[in-house]
Scaffold this active site. Sequence first.
Site, PDB file in Angstrom:
ATOM      1  CG  ASP A  61      -1.749   1.188   1.428  1.00 26.33           C
ATOM      2  OD1 ASP A  61      -1.537   2.186   0.707  1.00 26.33           O
ATOM      3  OD2 ASP A  61      -2.632   1.138   2.297  1.00 26.33           O
ATOM      4  CE1 TYR A  86      -3.084  -0.124  11.273  1.00 26.12           C
ATOM      5  CE2 TYR A  86      -2.982   2.264  11.084  1.00 26.12           C
ATOM      6  CZ  TYR A  86      -3.431   1.048  10.631  1.00 26.12           C
ATOM      7  OH  TYR A  86      -4.217   0.992   9.524  1.00 26.12           O
ATOM      8  CE  LYS A 107      -5.698  -6.678  11.537  1.00 27.46           C
ATOM      9  NZ  LYS A 107      -5.421  -5.987  12.807  1.00 27.46           N
ATOM     10  CG  ASP A 115     -12.157   3.092   5.619  1.00 24.72           C
ATOM     11  OD1 ASP A 115     -12.854   3.860   4.924  1.00 24.72           O
ATOM     12  OD2 ASP A 115     -11.197   3.472   6.313  1.00 24.72           O
TER      13      ASP A 115
HETATM   14  P1  13P Z   1      -5.361  -0.385   4.738  1.00 25.74           P
HETATM   15  O1  13P Z   1      -4.640  -1.400   5.579  1.00 25.74           O
HETATM   16  O2  13P Z   1      -6.016  -1.025   3.563  1.00 25.74           O
HETATM   17  O3  13P Z   1      -4.438   0.728   4.383  1.00 25.74           O
HETATM   18  O4  13P Z   1      -6.548   0.191   5.623  1.00 25.74           O
HETATM   19  C1  13P Z   1      -6.218   0.881   6.784  1.00 25.74           C
HETATM   20  C2  13P Z   1      -7.373   1.476   7.493  1.00 25.74           C
HETATM   21  O5  13P Z   1      -7.173   2.065   8.532  1.00 25.74           O
HETATM   22  C3  13P Z   1      -8.741   1.350   6.939  1.00 25.74           C
HETATM   23  O6  13P Z   1      -9.687   1.995   7.753  1.00 25.74           O
HETATM   24 MG    MG Z   2      -4.156   2.133   3.098  1.00 22.02          MG
HETATM   25 MG    MG Z   3      -5.052  -2.051   2.048  1.00 21.65          MG
HETATM   26 MG    MG Z   4      -4.827  -3.191   5.955  1.00 21.92          MG
HETATM   27 MG    MG Z   5      -2.335  -1.521   3.977  1.00 18.80          MG
END
Ligand code: 13P
Ligand code: MG
Ligand code: MG
Ligand code: MG
Ligand code: MG
Length: 370
Positions: A11, A233, A236, A291
């Site tokens: 990412d 953090y 993820k 999200d």
């Molecule tokens: P990503 O791991 O896809 O970047 O998403 C992070 C997030 O905080 C989504 O709310």
């Molecule tokens: Mg992201």
């Molecule tokens: Mg992601």
């Molecule tokens: Mg993630």
């Molecule tokens: Mg990510």
Amino acid sequence: EKITISVIKADIGGWPGHCKVHPALIEKANELLGKAKEEGTIIDFYATYCGDDLQLIMTHKHGVDSEKIHGLAWNVFKEATEIAKELGLYGAGQDLLKDAFSGNVRGMGPGVAEMEITLRKSEPIVTFHMDKTEPGAFNLPIFRMFADPFNTAGLVIDPHMHMGFRFEIWDIKEHKRVIMNSPEELYDILALIGAKSRYVIKRVYPKKGHKLPEDEPVAVISTEKLYEIAGEYVGKDDPVAIVRAQSGLPALGEVLEPFAFPHLVSGWMRGSHNGPIMPVPLKYATPSRFDGPPRVVALGWQINKDGKLIGPVDLFEDVAFDEARKKALEIADYIRRHGPFEPHRLPLEEMEYTTLPGVLEKLKDRFEPV
Ligand code: 13P
Ligand code: MG
Ligand code: MG
Ligand code: MG
Ligand code: MG
Ligand code: 13P
């Protein structure tokens, strides 16, 4: 002769927020990987996205953990990050945790699944790409593909599969691994992998006596834990996997069948919630509701005798997965109504964001013994 399939993802900026990869980043990847193909570093490639994660799928002859291939991927992510910065994308360079590349990308931020294999006469594979979840999200479906006879008819009726498979399982907190036999140790395997935030299936191997070489994986999953790498953090670790199919292995439809059940995974909003994983075609791999909910894309390929990637077929672009999507949306509605309560919100130790230490600090003089 062996070839290696590498799926490396990162990412490096979302458009907008954490929703999607901007096409300019994929264009950059196509340009740089196209050059590497012309120069003969890689045999073939495909660049795509799942949510906000840029996905590089490559075939080559350099084996796993190759400095050449990882360096190439790192360079793509670096250069695409420059574009992400120019476009002001969200979290530009988020997964590139170290400034200088030092041999391979493992432990640096990007997620990696790779396998070096002796090509069969016909080599069908599926690459899986998940967003808004973690590597343990693959435990249930990989287990079903290679160990559950109610999913995979071949385990019962194909003489080449009847002996079962070996599972390489990692303890991602202690950084240890164990190889276990299915079906002999089925219940012990489940005792581990049911705890999916800690024990993750890393690879599946054939057993001795299988027609495929016992030291060549038939499935591999990325297991990078970003928050442990960075010490805090940073997003993820949205995982990827490669699974080989047919001819002594689960049939293509047995590889996809586990995703007809949108099981609960952790991730979603701020990497801190449980929710259903929804199997989607690429056009729907744009998680936007809270999200999410978490997504999985399955791309189907035949690898030809030269190592070329013939594909992709966007495998969840099939009405047969409509009910799974519908079910995932129902579960999403249900679980969302818990708001900030567990088990929608993850338990404290598994959240990627937490204000709790700050809240406790503020209240420390007001707590009294009971
Ligand atoms: P990503 O791991 O896809 O970047 O998403 C992070 C997030 O905080 C989504 O709310
Ligand atoms: Mg992201
Ligand atoms: Mg992601
Ligand atoms: Mg993630
Ligand atoms: Mg990510
Ligand atoms: P076909 O008869 O279409 O080749 O399918 C065989 C099979 O094994 C399907 O799982």
